[in-house]
Design a protein around this motif. Structure first.
Motif, PDB file in Angstrom:
ATOM      1  N   LEU A  98       0.763  -1.105  -0.024  1.00 30.40           N
ATOM      2  CA  LEU A  98      -0.060  -0.027   0.037  1.00 30.40           C
ATOM      3  C   LEU A  98       0.877   1.227  -0.036  1.00 30.40           C
ATOM      4  N   THR A  99       2.031   1.384   0.660  1.00 32.74           N
ATOM      5  CA  THR A  99       2.877   2.452   0.660  1.00 32.74           C
ATOM      6  C   THR A  99       3.745   2.578  -0.616  1.00 32.74           C
ATOM      7  N   VAL A 100       3.986   1.532  -1.112  1.00 34.38           N
ATOM      8  CA  VAL A 100       4.677   1.604  -2.766  1.00 34.38           C
ATOM      9  C   VAL A 100       3.596   2.172  -3.449  1.00 34.38           C
ATOM     10  N   ALA A 101       2.229   1.837  -3.514  1.00 34.29           N
ATOM     11  CA  ALA A 101       1.319   2.148  -4.525  1.00 34.29           C
ATOM     12  C   ALA A 101       0.848   3.706  -4.218  1.00 34.29           C
ATOM     13  N   LYS A 102       1.055   4.034  -2.888  1.00 29.20           N
ATOM     14  CA  LYS A 102       0.807   5.722  -2.562  1.00 29.20           C
ATOM     15  C   LYS A 102       2.303   6.623  -3.089  1.00 29.20           C
TER      16      LYS A 102
ATOM     17  N   THR B 221       0.319  -4.351  -5.512  1.00 33.31           N
ATOM     18  CA  THR B 221       0.527  -3.254  -5.648  1.00 33.31           C
ATOM     19  C   THR B 221      -0.168  -2.667  -6.875  1.00 33.31           C
ATOM     20  N   GLY B 222       0.008  -3.356  -8.146  1.00 28.51           N
ATOM     21  CA  GLY B 222      -0.774  -2.972  -9.224  1.00 28.51           C
ATOM     22  C   GLY B 222      -2.081  -2.720  -9.078  1.00 28.51           C
ATOM     23  N   GLN B 223      -2.800  -3.484  -8.383  1.00 32.30           N
ATOM     24  CA  GLN B 223      -4.298  -3.406  -8.113  1.00 32.30           C
ATOM     25  C   GLN B 223      -4.434  -2.265  -7.369  1.00 32.30           C
ATOM     26  N   MET B 224      -3.467  -1.847  -6.156  1.00 32.96           N
ATOM     27  CA  MET B 224      -3.802  -0.934  -5.011  1.00 32.96           C
ATOM     28  C   MET B 224      -3.742   0.415  -6.031  1.00 32.96           C
ATOM     29  N   VAL B 225      -2.509   0.636  -6.631  1.00 28.90           N
ATOM     30  CA  VAL B 225      -2.121   2.052  -7.601  1.00 28.90           C
ATOM     31  C   VAL B 225      -3.221   2.099  -8.435  1.00 28.90           C
ATOM     32  N   ALA B 226      -3.809   1.179  -9.204  1.00 32.79           N
ATOM     33  CA  ALA B 226      -4.799   1.347 -10.019  1.00 32.79           C
ATOM     34  C   ALA B 226      -6.147   2.101  -9.145  1.00 32.79           C
ATOM     35  N   GLY B 227      -6.413   1.327  -7.987  1.00 36.06           N
ATOM     36  CA  GLY B 227      -7.674   2.135  -7.236  1.00 36.06           C
ATOM     37  C   GLY B 227      -7.416   3.364  -6.708  1.00 36.06           C
ATOM     38  N   LEU B 228      -6.098   3.725  -6.468  1.00 38.68           N
ATOM     39  CA  LEU B 228      -5.772   5.146  -5.568  1.00 38.68           C
ATOM     40  C   LEU B 228      -5.973   6.119  -6.973  1.00 38.68           C
TER      41      LEU B 228
ATOM     42  N   PRO C 103       9.948  10.243   0.526  1.00 38.54           N
ATOM     43  CA  PRO C 103       8.833  10.094   0.713  1.00 38.54           C
ATOM     44  C   PRO C 103       8.423  11.517   1.226  1.00 38.54           C
ATOM     45  N   GLU C 104       9.048  11.976   1.940  1.00 33.53           N
ATOM     46  CA  GLU C 104       8.721  13.488   2.223  1.00 33.53           C
ATOM     47  C   GLU C 104       8.386  14.352   1.237  1.00 33.53           C
ATOM     48  N   ASP C 105       9.429  14.245   0.130  1.00 33.99           N
ATOM     49  CA  ASP C 105       9.222  15.070  -1.120  1.00 33.99           C
ATOM     50  C   ASP C 105       7.902  14.837  -1.594  1.00 33.99           C
ATOM     51  N   LEU C 106       7.240  13.534  -1.705  1.00 35.04           N
ATOM     52  CA  LEU C 106       6.115  13.141  -2.254  1.00 35.04           C
ATOM     53  C   LEU C 106       5.011  13.242  -1.383  1.00 35.04           C
ATOM     54  N   LYS C 107       5.166  13.786   0.014  1.00 35.30           N
ATOM     55  CA  LYS C 107       4.144  13.936   0.942  1.00 35.30           C
ATOM     56  C   LYS C 107       3.224  12.367   1.116  1.00 35.30           C
TER      57      LYS C 107
ATOM     58  N   LYS D 260       4.299   3.954   6.626  1.00 39.56           N
ATOM     59  CA  LYS D 260       3.818   3.468   7.941  1.00 39.56           C
ATOM     60  C   LYS D 260       3.368   2.151   7.633  1.00 39.56           C
ATOM     61  N   SER D 261       3.541   1.006   8.546  1.00 40.12           N
ATOM     62  CA  SER D 261       3.284  -0.339   8.427  1.00 40.12           C
ATOM     63  C   SER D 261       1.996  -0.515   8.427  1.00 40.12           C
ATOM     64  N   ASP D 262       1.391  -1.396   7.411  1.00 44.18           N
ATOM     65  CA  ASP D 262      -0.172  -1.556   7.428  1.00 44.18           C
ATOM     66  C   ASP D 262      -0.244  -3.018   8.241  1.00 44.18           C
ATOM     67  N   PHE D 263       0.873  -3.671   8.128  1.00 47.23           N
ATOM     68  CA  PHE D 263       0.881  -5.037   9.087  1.00 47.23           C
ATOM     69  C   PHE D 263       2.190  -5.275   9.401  1.00 47.23           C
ATOM     70  N   ASP D 264       2.106  -6.258  10.470  1.00 42.45           N
ATOM     71  CA  ASP D 264       3.651  -6.569  10.986  1.00 42.45           C
ATOM     72  C   ASP D 264       3.879  -8.105  10.812  1.00 42.45           C
ATOM     73  N   VAL D 265       4.937  -8.340  10.446  1.00 45.36           N
ATOM     74  CA  VAL D 265       5.508  -9.689  10.135  1.00 45.36           C
ATOM     75  C   VAL D 265       5.816 -10.359  11.535  1.00 45.36           C
ATOM     76  N   VAL D 266       5.084 -11.122  12.007  1.00 52.99           N
ATOM     77  CA  VAL D 266       5.318 -11.852  13.103  1.00 52.99           C
ATOM     78  C   VAL D 266       6.464 -12.662  13.154  1.00 52.99           C
ATOM     79  N   ARG D 267       6.326 -13.637  12.107  1.00 55.71           N
ATOM     80  CA  ARG D 267       7.502 -14.669  12.198  1.00 55.71           C
ATOM     81  C   ARG D 267       7.601 -15.354  10.700  1.00 55.71           C
ATOM     82  N   VAL D 268       8.868 -15.541  10.285  1.00 52.85           N
ATOM     83  CA  VAL D 268       9.370 -16.116   9.123  1.00 52.85           C
ATOM     84  C   VAL D 268       9.748 -17.470   9.366  1.00 52.85           C
ATOM     85  N   ASN D 269       9.247 -18.649   8.858  1.00 52.55           N
ATOM     86  CA  ASN D 269       9.820 -19.920   9.184  1.00 52.55           C
ATOM     87  C   ASN D 269       9.848 -20.501   7.660  1.00 52.55           C
TER      88      ASN D 269
END
Length: 252
Positions: A96-100, A128-135, A207-211, A215-224
């Motif tokens: 979502l951040t990349v899409a923004k 990302t593609g679907q999200m940026v199209a929506g935005l 990112p500041e230049d682009l306003k 921020k994280s929309d989710f947290d990675v709890v564990r990678v196995n």
């Protein structure tokens, strides 16, 4: 004439054996070969072919992440992109951040077409593609296996791979297209083009230049690591196979 923007991502090379970090927070990326995401290579190749056919005037490659992303952009420039843009950030960038960020770059560059790989091989998010199209409120054609542009009608006809076969969409431009594996075979960068790419300017943003707030929309709890597969067994008869399928695997 139309400008095409292509998003490219730096990922662990597809040939590298992935190792999970000891603390299970992610996969090991230090001292590991990195390269352009294979689906992003396909996206860039398609943009270059469209330009070479006379239907676009410029191809702009965009990447987001740490300073090393410049190497990925240099690869894109060596393949034939005209310009490159780097949004520098050391934070973890989720779809979502990349899409923004892409939306903000689109508003600066005003391309007629945005092409992305359908997914990255590191997280396999396919978002990302679907999200940026929506935005952007642009039409989208995902999993593209064929793209045909009509500059007079300002449309793109996209064949997309779906479970039932091939679905054909006609999109009004500007639009977002995400590329699938069978769309094309990416070219190799030639040595002269690699040398030329070293002198091409890469425009920097934060990112500041682009306003855009990171921020994280989710947290990675564990990678196995995936569980090890059990060794196969040799069965003596069809009856024994049927018995195991029915009583152990419970698939029949």
């Amino acid at each position: 004439m139309m400008k095409i923007m292509v998003s490219v991502k730096r990922v662990v090379d597809y040939a590298v054996k992935i190792r999970v970090k000891p603390d299970k927070s992610g996969v090991e990326t230090s001292n590991v070969k990195m390269s352009m995401n294979p689906f992003c290579e396909i996206a860039l190749e398609e943009a270059l072919r469209i330009k070479e056919s006379g239907l676009a005037s410029e191809v702009v490659a965009v990447s987001m992440g740490p300073a090393q992303c410049v190497d990925t952009l240099r690869t894109g420039l060596a393949m034939g992109a005209d310009r490159a843009i780097h949004v520098e950030s050391t934070a973890n960038l989720y779809p979502l951040t990349v899409a923004k960020l892409l939306k903000a770059i689109v508003e600066v560059e005003k391309p007629g077409l945005l092409i992305l790989g359908k997914q990255a091989i590191d997280d396999d998010c396919n978002q990302t593609g679907q999200m940026v199209a929506g935005l952007l409120n642009w039409p989208q054609g995902t999993f593209a296996s064929k793209v045909v542009l009509d500059n007079e009608k300002l449309t793109a006809t996209v064949d997309r791979e779906v479970d039932g076969g091939i679905e054909t969409l006609c999109l009004n431009l500007p639009a977002v297209i995400t590329t699938d594996l069978r769309l094309n075979q990416p070219r190799y960068a030639t040595l002269p083009n690699i040398m030329k790419a070293k002198s091409k300017v890469i425009k920097k943003f934060t990112p500041e230049d682009l306003k855009v707030e990171i921020k994280s929309d989710f947290d990675v709890v564990r990678v196995n690591e995936p569980p090890k597969r059990k060794a196969g067994v040799v069965l003596s008869s069809v009856d024994e196979l049927i018995d195991k399928l029915r009583n152990e695997a419970r698939v029949i």
